[in-house]
Design an enzyme around this catalytic site. Structure first.
Site, mmCIF file in Angstrom:
data_model
loop_
_atom_site.group_PDB
_atom_site.id
_atom_site.type_symbol
_atom_site.label_atom_id
_atom_site.label_comp_id
_atom_site.label_asym_id
_atom_site.label_seq_id
_atom_site.Cartn_x
_atom_site.Cartn_y
_atom_site.Cartn_z
ATOM 1 N N SER A 162 -7.977 -1.680 6.138
ATOM 2 C CA SER A 162 -7.670 -1.386 7.534
ATOM 3 C C SER A 162 -8.039 -2.568 8.412
ATOM 4 O O SER A 162 -8.999 -3.299 8.118
ATOM 5 C CB SER A 162 -8.492 -0.162 7.944
ATOM 6 O OG SER A 162 -8.503 -0.031 9.332
ATOM 7 N N TYR A 182 -17.106 4.587 8.816
ATOM 8 C CA TYR A 182 -15.797 4.527 8.155
ATOM 9 C C TYR A 182 -15.429 3.064 7.869
ATOM 10 O O TYR A 182 -15.049 2.709 6.748
ATOM 11 C CB TYR A 182 -14.722 5.185 9.033
ATOM 12 C CG TYR A 182 -13.319 4.823 8.615
ATOM 13 C CD1 TYR A 182 -12.778 5.303 7.427
ATOM 14 C CD2 TYR A 182 -12.522 3.969 9.399
ATOM 15 C CE1 TYR A 182 -11.494 4.950 7.034
ATOM 16 C CE2 TYR A 182 -11.241 3.614 9.016
ATOM 17 C CZ TYR A 182 -10.730 4.103 7.830
ATOM 18 O OH TYR A 182 -9.464 3.742 7.435
ATOM 19 N N LYS A 229 -14.737 0.815 4.260
ATOM 20 C CA LYS A 229 -13.555 -0.005 3.933
ATOM 21 C C LYS A 229 -13.999 -1.406 3.529
ATOM 22 O O LYS A 229 -13.483 -1.983 2.567
ATOM 23 C CB LYS A 229 -12.606 -0.085 5.136
ATOM 24 C CG LYS A 229 -11.815 1.185 5.355
ATOM 25 C CD LYS A 229 -10.689 1.356 4.335
ATOM 26 C CE LYS A 229 -10.376 2.805 4.090
ATOM 27 N NZ LYS A 229 -9.437 3.094 3.048
#
Ligand code: NAD
Ligand code: UFG
Length: 336
Positions: free
Chosen positions: A124, A148, A152
């Site tokens: 991302s 989050y 990643k």
């Protein structure tokens, strides 16, 4: 090529399954449906006109992964399965570390055990954190602002370390910018559970009458119209990037990070206006304060993906809105 698609019932995974079938790959879906519905895979089957094997299982279940890799003679993996809500990750960080990181370690172990050495991974633009340089290139500084994002970044690093340790292992790490849109048939699209966190599904639910109005987080950003700017990319363009990545893997050694965006920024207000045009509906909105953790603007430099994969985005904002509306207006309640 038989491809295991983890999280294949989710928003991006299901659209990618369509593209895979259309390019003669055989997707096998592995999903625990914690944020999706088996109906999404049935829609894929009806669009492509063939059956897709679906295994209900959890990424942290090593035996289940070993079994599917062997039983289906898997040759490559596209790894979408993850939890992805930034706000939720702030309140339940351990759940995010366990689901996303443990899930990825378990997958990598199972792949090594079964000698499956090709991986395409969903990363991302969140790994660019505060994004000091715009457009972001793959060499821009990396930082994260929430659990989050941290998962990643750690998953990217885990995969790169495995590639460095095992010369036979190759991975394409795709850093998606802002995926939006739906399959042009209107039969599939984004179906967030509960209140949408992201802009496009929120706009679509306002237009269809499920919500009163959009709240725009800030009109005092240092941008031409004062609202945030992002690089929205059509989910089918994104799906095709995965096809290109799978095709490119045999030519590639190690881990390759690639930005998957259009290279163009669109403001929140511009997206609202484009959606109103595409849908013929009003999208009432109010300005509220900035959302914590947001940044003013971010878009991709996608030139490396074009160089390495021969891929570039084709669809414009108008098309992203038209396809979203076709899906949302045909299925106001999503797959329910
Ligand atoms: P999604 O929630 O629609 O899809 C994820 C799928 O993974 C769901 O079907 C879910 O049920 C499944 N899943 C989650 N944890 C699992 C587990 N432990 N075992 C088995 N299945 C599990 O999300 P999406 O928007 O399709 O995103 C796919 C990937 O792309 C994610 O890794 C996400 O982090 C990444 N990504 C998404 C965006 C975005 O804005 N949508 C942006 C950048 C990156
Ligand atoms: N926005 C609103 N109102 C809303 C939702 C969003 O005004 O109800 C604004 C945001 O403030 C931002 C823009 O719309 O300016 C885009 O917000 P999104 O939540 O749609 O997307 P983000 O760029 O914040 O984040 C998304 C994913 C992240 C991912 C990132 C990658 O949620 O997980 O894209 O660029 F990391």
């Amino acid at each position: 090529m038989r491809v295991l698609v983890t999280g294949g019932a989710g928003y991006i995974g299901s659209h990618t399954c369509v593209a895979l079938c259309e390019h003669d790959f055989e997707p096998i879906v592995f999903d625990n449906f914690c944020n999706s519905s088996p109906e999404a895979v049935r829609r894929v089957e009806s669009i492509v006109g063939r059956r897709i094997p679906v295994i209900e299982g959890d990424m942290r279940d090593r035996e289940a992964l070993l079994d599917v890799l062997e039983r289906h003679a898997i040759e490559a993996v596209v790894h979408f399965a993850a939890l992805k809500a930034v706000g939720e990750s702030l309140s339940c960080p351990l759940e995010y570390f366990d689901n996303n990181i443990t899930g990825t370690i378990t997958l990598l172990q199972a792949m090594q055990a079964k000698a499956v050495h090709r991986l395409v991974f969903s990363s991302s633009a969140t790994v660019y954190g505060g994004a000091e340089t715009i457009p972001a290139t793959e060499d821009s500084p990396l930082s994260v602002t929430n659990p989050y994002g941290r998962t990643k970044l750690v998953m990217e690093q885990l995969i790169a370390d495995v590639c460095a340790a095992d010369a036979g292992f190759a991975a394409m790490i795709l850093r998606y910018f802002n995926p939006v849109g739906a399959h042009p048939s209107g039969q599939m699209g984004e179906d967030p559970k509960g209140i949408p966190n992201n802009l496009m599904p929120y706009i679509a639910q306002v237009a269809v009458g499920r919500r009163d109005k959009l709240r725009i987080f800030g009109n005092d950003w240092p941008t031409p119209d004062g609202t945030g700017i992002r690089d929205f990319i059509h989910v089918m363009d994104l799906a095709h990037a995965h096809v290109a990545a799978l095709r490119g893997l045999p030519r590639q050694a190690g881990a390759t990070m690639l930005n998957i965006g259009t290279g163009k920024g669109t403001s929140v207000l511009e997206l609202v206006r484009a959606f109103e045009m595409a849908s013929g509906r009003n999208v009432p909105f109010e300005f509220v304060g900035r959302r914590p953790g947001d940044i003013a603007e971010l878009w991709a430099d996608p030139s490396l993906a074009q160089e390495v994969l021969g891929w570039r985005a084709e669809y414009d904002i108008e098309r992203m809105c038209e396809d979203t509306w076709r899906w949302q207006s045909a299925y106001p309640d999503g797959y329910a």
